[in-house]
Design a protein around this motif. Sequence first.
Motif, PDB file in Angstrom:
ATOM      1  N   LYS A  59       0.718  -1.181  -0.204  1.00 11.82           N
ATOM      2  CA  LYS A  59      -0.770  -0.138   0.019  1.00 11.82           C
ATOM      3  C   LYS A  59       0.498   0.887  -0.138  1.00 11.82           C
ATOM      4  O   LYS A  59       0.721   2.364  -0.226  1.00 11.82           O
ATOM      5  N   HIS A  60       1.983   0.847   0.273  1.00 16.39           N
ATOM      6  CA  HIS A  60       3.012   2.091   0.678  1.00 16.39           C
ATOM      7  C   HIS A  60       4.587   2.183   0.222  1.00 16.39           C
ATOM      8  O   HIS A  60       5.264   1.251   0.682  1.00 16.39           O
ATOM      9  N   PRO A  61       4.645   2.236  -1.118  1.00 18.44           N
ATOM     10  CA  PRO A  61       5.587   1.899  -2.137  1.00 18.44           C
ATOM     11  C   PRO A  61       6.880   2.749  -1.988  1.00 18.44           C
ATOM     12  O   PRO A  61       7.830   2.236  -2.071  1.00 18.44           O
ATOM     13  N   PHE A  62       6.337   4.096  -0.951  1.00 18.60           N
ATOM     14  CA  PHE A  62       7.279   4.667  -1.314  1.00 18.60           C
ATOM     15  C   PHE A  62       8.259   4.557   0.026  1.00 18.60           C
ATOM     16  O   PHE A  62       7.514   4.873   1.329  1.00 18.60           O
ATOM     17  N   LEU A  63       9.580   4.943   0.215  1.00 15.05           N
ATOM     18  CA  LEU A  63      10.179   5.118   2.290  1.00 15.05           C
ATOM     19  C   LEU A  63       9.822   7.243   2.496  1.00 15.05           C
ATOM     20  O   LEU A  63       9.363   7.287   3.371  1.00 15.05           O
ATOM     21  N   ILE A  64       9.815   7.560   1.347  1.00 14.11           N
ATOM     22  CA  ILE A  64      10.230   8.955   1.676  1.00 14.11           C
ATOM     23  C   ILE A  64       9.594   9.760   0.613  1.00 14.11           C
ATOM     24  O   ILE A  64       9.041   9.402  -0.679  1.00 14.11           O
ATOM     25  N   ALA A  65       8.958  11.500   0.458  1.00 13.30           N
ATOM     26  CA  ALA A  65       7.964  11.891   0.020  1.00 13.30           C
ATOM     27  C   ALA A  65       8.987  11.949  -1.505  1.00 13.30           C
ATOM     28  O   ALA A  65       8.815  12.133  -2.541  1.00 13.30           O
ATOM     29  N   LYS A  66      10.224  12.039  -1.044  1.00  8.72           N
ATOM     30  CA  LYS A  66      10.796  12.748  -1.886  1.00  8.72           C
ATOM     31  C   LYS A  66      10.858  11.941  -3.293  1.00  8.72           C
ATOM     32  O   LYS A  66      10.861  12.046  -4.353  1.00  8.72           O
ATOM     33  N   ASN A  67      11.391  10.742  -3.164  1.00  3.64           N
ATOM     34  CA  ASN A  67      11.325   9.618  -4.296  1.00  3.64           C
ATOM     35  C   ASN A  67       9.575   9.858  -4.641  1.00  3.64           C
ATOM     36  O   ASN A  67      10.047   9.602  -6.140  1.00  3.64           O
ATOM     37  N   ILE A  68       9.145   9.778  -4.573  1.00  4.26           N
ATOM     38  CA  ILE A  68       7.810  10.163  -5.031  1.00  4.26           C
ATOM     39  C   ILE A  68       8.142  11.476  -6.075  1.00  4.26           C
ATOM     40  O   ILE A  68       7.176  11.633  -6.735  1.00  4.26           O
ATOM     41  N   PHE A  69       8.705  12.349  -5.233  1.00  2.30           N
ATOM     42  CA  PHE A  69       8.337  13.914  -6.058  1.00  2.30           C
ATOM     43  C   PHE A  69       9.355  13.871  -6.961  1.00  2.30           C
ATOM     44  O   PHE A  69       9.134  14.167  -8.458  1.00  2.30           O
ATOM     45  N   MET A  70      10.604  12.740  -7.380  1.00  7.46           N
ATOM     46  CA  MET A  70      11.421  12.820  -8.021  1.00  7.46           C
ATOM     47  C   MET A  70      10.981  11.445  -9.730  1.00  7.46           C
ATOM     48  O   MET A  70      10.916  12.155 -10.487  1.00  7.46           O
ATOM     49  N   LEU A  71      10.198  10.817  -9.156  1.00  6.89           N
ATOM     50  CA  LEU A  71       9.065  10.011 -10.055  1.00  6.89           C
ATOM     51  C   LEU A  71       7.643  11.019 -10.469  1.00  6.89           C
ATOM     52  O   LEU A  71       7.563  10.869 -12.449  1.00  6.89           O
ATOM     53  N   SER A  72       7.385  11.393  -9.844  1.00  3.66           N
ATOM     54  CA  SER A  72       6.978  12.690 -10.457  1.00  3.66           C
ATOM     55  C   SER A  72       7.731  13.454 -11.619  1.00  3.66           C
ATOM     56  O   SER A  72       6.865  14.391 -12.586  1.00  3.66           O
ATOM     57  N   VAL A  73       8.821  14.471 -10.781  1.00  5.71           N
ATOM     58  CA  VAL A  73       9.359  15.061 -11.886  1.00  5.71           C
ATOM     59  C   VAL A  73       9.763  14.335 -13.239  1.00  5.71           C
ATOM     60  O   VAL A  73       9.966  15.083 -14.259  1.00  5.71           O
ATOM     61  N   SER A  74      10.212  13.622 -13.196  1.00  5.53           N
ATOM     62  CA  SER A  74      10.937  12.509 -14.224  1.00  5.53           C
ATOM     63  C   SER A  74       9.378  12.603 -15.194  1.00  5.53           C
ATOM     64  O   SER A  74       9.440  12.316 -16.347  1.00  5.53           O
TER      65      SER A  74
END
Length: 144
Positions: A32-47
């Motif tokens: 349900k929660h595949p990311f450790l930190i919000a930065k990783n979500i941000f980086m995938l969204s940026v990409s």
Amino acid sequence: MNKEINVRINIAYLEDYDMLCERSARNKDIEKHPFLIAKNIFMLSVSCGFLKKEEKDLKNTHDLFKGSVFDDIDEASLRSMFLKYNNMDPMKGFDDDNMIIKQSEKWANAGFKYLKDYVINDVDQENIYSLTDWVMNDNKWFED
């Protein structure tokens, strides 16, 4: 990268960011929660925003984290995308951390809608499997 710079997201996405990286010592549900930190979500969204050639200005923002969270790989990725976006012209703000973050925030703001549509809104399977399917099977990542 400036360690004190604030990285912002649209406040409407905050609950989704929190849900995707809600893991803790007690809550280890990676499905349900595949990311450790919000930065990783941000980086995938940026990409995603960058690859889809989409950007969207931020309104009603929330400070998500400081620039100190970025590691060398993150910084190189953001600078590389920014350089490519500016037709490989290093004179167009390549050394300006504020410009790079502002542009990255626009890509993330546009790109997060894909992450949300393909991962969070997929009710047929857990988030980690939706995320994997999306990244591995979306054949439109590199279309021009």
